[in-house]
Enzyme design. Structure first.
Site, PDB file in Angstrom:
ATOM      1  N   GLY A   1      51.088 -11.327  18.874  1.00  0.00           N
ATOM      2  CA  GLY A   1      51.231 -12.688  19.699  1.00  0.00           C
ATOM      3  C   GLY A   1      50.639 -12.042  21.580  1.00  0.00           C
ATOM      4  O   GLY A   1      49.819 -13.506  22.116  1.00  0.00           O
TER       5      GLY A   1
ATOM      6  N   GLY B   1      47.992 -10.851  21.275  1.00  0.00           N
ATOM      7  CA  GLY B   1      46.554 -11.504  21.434  1.00  0.00           C
ATOM      8  C   GLY B   1      45.645  -9.680  21.465  1.00  0.00           C
ATOM      9  O   GLY B   1      44.029  -9.887  21.737  1.00  0.00           O
TER      10      GLY B   1
ATOM     11  N   SER C   1      53.297  -1.045  20.369  1.00  0.00           N
ATOM     12  CA  SER C   1      54.200  -0.646  20.966  1.00  0.00           C
ATOM     13  C   SER C   1      53.554   0.045  22.763  1.00  0.00           C
ATOM     14  O   SER C   1      52.410   0.489  22.655  1.00  0.00           O
ATOM     15  CB  SER C   1      55.123   0.057  20.857  1.00  0.00           C
ATOM     16  OG  SER C   1      54.489   1.259  20.687  1.00  0.00           O
TER      17      SER C   1
ATOM     18  N   SER D   1      51.940  -0.164  25.415  1.00  0.00           N
ATOM     19  CA  SER D   1      51.316  -1.401  26.086  1.00  0.00           C
ATOM     20  C   SER D   1      50.093  -0.096  26.046  1.00  0.00           C
ATOM     21  O   SER D   1      49.472  -0.207  26.714  1.00  0.00           O
ATOM     22  CB  SER D   1      51.654  -1.259  27.551  1.00  0.00           C
ATOM     23  OG  SER D   1      52.942  -1.753  27.929  1.00  0.00           O
ATOM     24  N   ARG D   2      49.656   0.180  23.975  1.00  0.00           N
ATOM     25  CA  ARG D   2      48.947   0.467  24.054  1.00  0.00           C
ATOM     26  C   ARG D   2      47.677   0.921  23.532  1.00  0.00           C
ATOM     27  O   ARG D   2      47.088   0.645  23.477  1.00  0.00           O
ATOM     28  CB  ARG D   2      49.433   1.874  23.240  1.00  0.00           C
ATOM     29  CG  ARG D   2      50.217   1.890  21.492  1.00  0.00           C
ATOM     30  CD  ARG D   2      50.418   2.436  21.015  1.00  0.00           C
ATOM     31  NE  ARG D   2      48.888   4.140  20.831  1.00  0.00           N
ATOM     32  CZ  ARG D   2      48.794   2.773  19.716  1.00  0.00           C
ATOM     33  NH1 ARG D   2      48.608   2.077  18.885  1.00  0.00           N
ATOM     34  NH2 ARG D   2      47.329   4.150  19.622  1.00  0.00           N
TER      35      ARG D   2
ATOM     36  N   ALA E   1      39.549  -0.959  31.518  1.00  0.00           N
ATOM     37  CA  ALA E   1      41.549  -0.814  30.835  1.00  0.00           C
ATOM     38  C   ALA E   1      41.834  -0.377  30.824  1.00  0.00           C
ATOM     39  O   ALA E   1      42.516   0.673  30.266  1.00  0.00           O
ATOM     40  CB  ALA E   1      40.596  -2.229  29.941  1.00  0.00           C
ATOM     41  N   LYS E   2      43.281  -1.162  31.475  1.00  0.00           N
ATOM     42  CA  LYS E   2      44.844  -0.487  31.028  1.00  0.00           C
ATOM     43  C   LYS E   2      45.407  -1.258  30.354  1.00  0.00           C
ATOM     44  O   LYS E   2      44.705  -2.307  29.715  1.00  0.00           O
ATOM     45  CB  LYS E   2      45.642   0.072  32.035  1.00  0.00           C
ATOM     46  CG  LYS E   2      44.792   0.483  33.834  1.00  0.00           C
ATOM     47  CD  LYS E   2      45.455   0.650  34.713  1.00  0.00           C
ATOM     48  CE  LYS E   2      44.929   1.551  35.661  1.00  0.00           C
ATOM     49  NZ  LYS E   2      45.503   2.104  37.125  1.00  0.00           N
TER      50      LYS E   2
ATOM     51  N   GLU F   1      54.521  -4.352  28.734  1.00  0.00           N
ATOM     52  CA  GLU F   1      55.985  -4.092  28.751  1.00  0.00           C
ATOM     53  C   GLU F   1      56.226  -3.942  30.906  1.00  0.00           C
ATOM     54  O   GLU F   1      56.874  -4.268  31.028  1.00  0.00           O
ATOM     55  CB  GLU F   1      56.483  -2.993  28.500  1.00  0.00           C
ATOM     56  CG  GLU F   1      56.851  -3.088  26.528  1.00  0.00           C
ATOM     57  CD  GLU F   1      55.889  -2.442  26.059  1.00  0.00           C
ATOM     58  OE1 GLU F   1      56.600  -1.529  25.409  1.00  0.00           O
ATOM     59  OE2 GLU F   1      54.740  -1.619  26.328  1.00  0.00           O
TER      60      GLU F   1
END
Length: 314
Positions: free
Chosen positions: A36, A38, A75, A77-78, A263-264, A268
């Site tokens: 979800g 993206g 997970s 934010s990777r 980009a980062k 979370e």
């Protein structure tokens, strides 16, 4: 807040494969699971930009370990950072292979057609007919594949090292109204500023921020687990659309030297500062500190009455 993107001081690789088909379409094999957030869109966008190809030329192959390389877990934010970087590298590799085939420099323009590619350079054009070329072991005319593992190192005995290759930063501001007689809190607005490095898809980033803010609001005001009781969404309260205020997202782009196009990750991060911002706003509004979440009406009333008692004694 600040948050490290990716696994902590551990290997964290993603591998992406992209293949040029004989009909001129592009197959993107990426194993990142889109839950979800993206990633299917983001990873394809990054690869398309790296190749200089239109995104509608891509056929996405994902969610199947038999046909995609390993892109690691969704997970930490990777995925935008790690898998996105691998997609950038693979797309760049495939573009170089196309340019080598056309004997063109890296500044050449590529135009993808049905069964062919036109390579334009210095006013000249060379058309490569793809159906005339042999297929490689993957069944493609040309293939690019790349692996990216963020540069990290374990912490030493002094706690020094590089646990994350990239950090995200952000700050939230909450505006609240508190009913001092009932102890209820209404969040009127959340303003969320985040350094995202480079906003590959601003709409998706705003969606992530709004989702994180909703989770933070739930933590601050209503979500509390009681073993044996709150095991359904009747007894365990989560925010609904009616509980959410407007969320203003401020995207700050300070490019990372490591991430794809700078980009980062953002996943979370938006949940981290929301609850503290709401608790600070409650303190600013009525002068009491709530030290246990959620800040339910009874706890707020207890804090108000305790503060009044202390004032009388003082």
């Amino acid at each position: 807040m600040w948050y490290g993107c990716g696994n902590t001081s551990l290997p964290n690789p993603s591998t992406v494969r992209v293949g040029l088909k004989a009909d001129g379409r592009i197959a993107l094999h990426q194993g990142a699971v889109d839950i979800g957030q993206g990633s299917n869109t983001i990873v394809t966008q990054i690869c398309a930009d790296a190749m200089g190809a239109p995104i509608d030329r891509f056929d996405l192959l994902s969610g199947d370990t038999s046909i995609t390389p390993d892109c690691g877990k969704t997970s930490a934010s990777r995925q935008t950072f790690v898998t996105g970087k691998a997609a950038h590298m693979a797309g760049t590799e495939l573009r170089r292979a196309i340019l080598r085939l056309a004997d063109a420099c890296k500044c050449a323009e590529t135009v993808f057609g049905d069964g062919c590619i036109a390579v334009r350079e210095d006013g000249k054009q060379r058309t490569i007919t793809l159906r005339d070329l042999p297929l490689d072991r993957y069944g493609y005319v040309l293939t690019g594949e790349a692996t990216f593992d963020p540069p990290t190192s374990p912490l030493d005995e002094n706690g020094q090292g590089i646990p994350y290759a990239v950090f995200g930063f952000g700050a939230h501001l909450a505006e609240v109204a508190v009913d001092t007689e009932l102890g209820t809190v209404q969040v009127l607005k959340i303003t969320a500023a985040h350094d995202v490095g480079r906003a590959i898809n601003p709409t998706l980033i705003e969606g992530q921020i709004e989702g994180g803010a909703a989770q933070g609001l739930g933590m601050a005001l209503m979500e509390e687990f009681f073993p044996g009781k709150g095991e359904n969404l009747h007894d365990y309260l989560i925010p609904t659309a009616g509980d959410m205020p407007p969320v203003e997202s401020i995207l700050i782009e300070d490019p990372s030297p490591v991430g794809p196009f700078g980009a980062k990750g953002i996943g979370e991060q938006a949940a981290i500062p929301t609850a503290p911002a709401i608790l600070n706003a409650i303190h600013d509004a009525i002068g009491v500190r709530i030290h246990r979440v959620p800040a339910t009406p009874d706890r707020i009333r207890v804090a108000i009455l305790a503060a009044r008692t202390k004032e009388k004694r003082g």
